[in-house]
Scaffold this active site. Structure first.
Site, PDB file in Angstrom:
ATOM      1  N   MET A  10       0.929  -1.025  -0.025  1.00  0.00           N
ATOM      2  CA  MET A  10       0.170   0.024  -0.029  1.00  0.00           C
ATOM      3  C   MET A  10       0.800   1.233  -0.015  1.00  0.00           C
ATOM      4  SD  MET A  10      -2.785   1.439   2.526  1.00  0.00           S
ATOM      5  CE  MET A  10      -1.860   1.889   3.892  1.00  0.00           C
ATOM      6  N   ARG A  11       1.845   1.445   1.019  1.00  0.00           N
ATOM      7  CA  ARG A  11       2.577   2.545   1.254  1.00  0.00           C
ATOM      8  C   ARG A  11       3.538   2.975   0.015  1.00  0.00           C
ATOM      9  NH1 ARG A  11       0.936   1.327   5.685  1.00  0.00           N
ATOM     10  NH2 ARG A  11       1.517  -0.709   5.467  1.00  0.00           N
ATOM     11  N   ARG A  60       9.887  -3.061  -6.488  1.00  0.00           N
ATOM     12  CA  ARG A  60       9.798  -3.667  -5.049  1.00  0.00           C
ATOM     13  C   ARG A  60       9.660  -4.975  -5.268  1.00  0.00           C
ATOM     14  NH1 ARG A  60       7.446  -2.567  -0.036  1.00  0.00           N
ATOM     15  NH2 ARG A  60       6.094  -4.264   0.887  1.00  0.00           N
ATOM     16  N   HIS A  87      15.978  -1.406   2.417  1.00  0.00           N
ATOM     17  CA  HIS A  87      14.980  -0.730   2.051  1.00  0.00           C
ATOM     18  C   HIS A  87      15.287   0.747   2.002  1.00  0.00           C
ATOM     19  CE1 HIS A  87      10.680   0.329   1.361  1.00  0.00           C
ATOM     20  NE2 HIS A  87      10.095  -0.020   2.568  1.00  0.00           N
ATOM     21  N   GLN A  90      12.486   3.662   2.746  1.00  0.00           N
ATOM     22  CA  GLN A  90      11.991   3.894   3.854  1.00  0.00           C
ATOM     23  C   GLN A  90      13.039   4.589   5.032  1.00  0.00           C
ATOM     24  OE1 GLN A  90       8.659   2.484   5.366  1.00  0.00           O
ATOM     25  NE2 GLN A  90       9.759   4.199   6.735  1.00  0.00           N
ATOM     26  N   ASN A 118      15.913  -6.284   6.221  1.00  0.00           N
ATOM     27  CA  ASN A 118      16.321  -5.394   5.352  1.00  0.00           C
ATOM     28  C   ASN A 118      16.246  -3.711   6.109  1.00  0.00           C
ATOM     29  OD1 ASN A 118      13.311  -5.003   5.503  1.00  0.00           O
ATOM     30  ND2 ASN A 118      13.127  -5.606   3.374  1.00  0.00           N
ATOM     31  N   ASP A 179       9.781  -3.452  13.704  1.00  0.00           N
ATOM     32  CA  ASP A 179       9.006  -3.878  12.472  1.00  0.00           C
ATOM     33  C   ASP A 179       8.532  -5.130  12.782  1.00  0.00           C
ATOM     34  OD1 ASP A 179       8.386  -4.193   9.861  1.00  0.00           O
ATOM     35  OD2 ASP A 179      10.253  -4.540   9.156  1.00  0.00           O
ATOM     36  N   SER A 183       8.371 -11.126   8.299  1.00  0.00           N
ATOM     37  CA  SER A 183       7.830 -10.350   6.914  1.00  0.00           C
ATOM     38  C   SER A 183       7.014 -11.002   5.596  1.00  0.00           C
ATOM     39  CB  SER A 183       9.077  -9.625   6.232  1.00  0.00           C
ATOM     40  OG  SER A 183       9.732  -8.783   7.071  1.00  0.00           O
ATOM     41  N   MET A 184       6.615 -10.420   4.630  1.00  0.00           N
ATOM     42  CA  MET A 184       6.054 -11.138   3.728  1.00  0.00           C
ATOM     43  C   MET A 184       7.000 -12.002   3.185  1.00  0.00           C
ATOM     44  SD  MET A 184       4.398  -9.131   0.347  1.00  0.00           S
ATOM     45  CE  MET A 184       3.808  -7.880   1.307  1.00  0.00           C
ATOM     46  N   CYS A 219       7.847   1.002  10.608  1.00  0.00           N
ATOM     47  CA  CYS A 219       7.757   1.457   8.912  1.00  0.00           C
ATOM     48  C   CYS A 219       6.394   0.987   8.527  1.00  0.00           C
ATOM     49  CB  CYS A 219       8.848   0.513   8.471  1.00  0.00           C
ATOM     50  SG  CYS A 219       8.963  -1.319   8.750  1.00  0.00           S
ATOM     51  N   LEU A 220       5.409   0.175   9.356  1.00  0.00           N
ATOM     52  CA  LEU A 220       4.109  -0.509   8.978  1.00  0.00           C
ATOM     53  C   LEU A 220       4.115  -1.239   7.697  1.00  0.00           C
ATOM     54  CD1 LEU A 220       2.065   3.133   9.331  1.00  0.00           C
ATOM     55  CD2 LEU A 220       2.668   1.190  11.039  1.00  0.00           C
ATOM     56  N   ARG A 247       7.441   9.188   3.301  1.00  0.00           N
ATOM     57  CA  ARG A 247       7.806   8.451   2.167  1.00  0.00           C
ATOM     58  C   ARG A 247       7.464   9.174   0.933  1.00  0.00           C
ATOM     59  NH1 ARG A 247       7.305   2.818   2.372  1.00  0.00           N
ATOM     60  NH2 ARG A 247       8.038   2.986   0.159  1.00  0.00           N
TER      61      ARG A 247
END
Length: 261
Positions: A10-11, A60, A87, A90, A118, A179, A183-184, A219-220, A247
């Site tokens: 999203m961000r 990304r 990243h 960020q 990261n 964080d 993570s993904m 960092c969301l 950002r």
């Protein structure tokens, strides 16, 4: 600008797309199924085609090698929107946020609590060029990349500490940062990581050990109640939403610089 998203976001998408529009440009979203980089078509071919259609490429991705390959074969600037290694966009937004709220970054003690991921690598790379005190508190076995830690230390610019004790790490911190623990791409490890990261939640007790006016950053997206409590993320000293807004501003500066302005 072509925006390649092997990882959805999203961000990153909204900040780049909105920012480039504000600069007078047009951003094209290319999702995971639009290109299938490295599967349907080789990364080097994608880079050479897209750079003939666009003035910039933002990507990304999962593998950092994809960023390196895009940059190698593209004839236009390539911006790293995120990779499994770092990243940078960020951290530029994070630095801007600290400067806005604390008046500068030099000499500030930034303490990251959680996975040596990261985000940590990007903080370490920033510490190699800007003088501040960076501490990463992570469970054993989840430390950041050794070569990146050594690069930051060998630069001789910032004080770098890697520890397994979050309570000791945050003492006197000006900024406490965390964080997600998984993570993904790591969601299959979520339960294992939940067990290993016990004691590394940023909660009110941990924040009380930091400086009285210490900022909280993330960092969301955040998993409230996991790596951070709802009370900390909603506290007056939490700057996660100005951080997210920045950002746009940091990336606009990056894009203008890449375009030669």
């Amino acid at each position: 600008m072509a925006m390649i998203f092997a990882k959805p976001s999203m961000r990153t998408r909204v900040s780049f797309e909105t920012g480039f529009f504000l600069l007078g440009g047009h951003a094209i979203y290319l999702g995971p199924n639009d290109i299938q980089m490295g599967k349907r078509e080789e990364t080097r071919d994608i880079a050479r085609v897209l750079s003939r259609y666009n003035d910039l490429i933002m990507a990304r991705v999962f593998a950092h090698q994809d960023i390196l390959d895009l940059a190698k074969y593209s004839s236009v600037p390539v911006i790293n929107g995120l990779s499994d290694y770092n990243h940078p966009c960020q951290i530029m937004a994070d630095a801007l946020t600290i400067i806005e709220h604390l008046g500068g970054l030099e000499g500030v003690k930034v303490v990251y609590v959680g996975d040596g991921n990261n985000i940590v690598h990007s903080w370490l790379l920033l510490a190699a060029v800007v003088p501040f005190h960076f501490v990463c508190a992570c469970p054993k076995g989840f430390e950041p990349d050794c070569a990146t830690v050594e690069k930051a230390r060998n630069a001789g610019i910032s004080k770098i500490e890697i520890t397994n004790d979050p309570a000791e790490a945050v003492r006197g911190a000006n900024v406490v940062y965390t964080d997600v623990w998984a993570s993904m791409g790591q969601k299959d490890q979520a339960s294992y990581r939940m067990e290993r990261f016990k004691g590394f939640q940023v909660n009110e007790s941990l924040m009380a050990l930091a400086s009285p006016k210490a900022l909280f950053m993330h960092c969301l997206p955040a998993e409230r109640g996991v790596e951070v409590t709802d009370g900390v993320i909603e506290a007056p000293n939490s700057v996660v939403f100005p951080q997210a807004e920045n950002r746009v501003h940091a990336q606009n500066a990056i894009m203008l610089h890449a375009l030669g302005f």
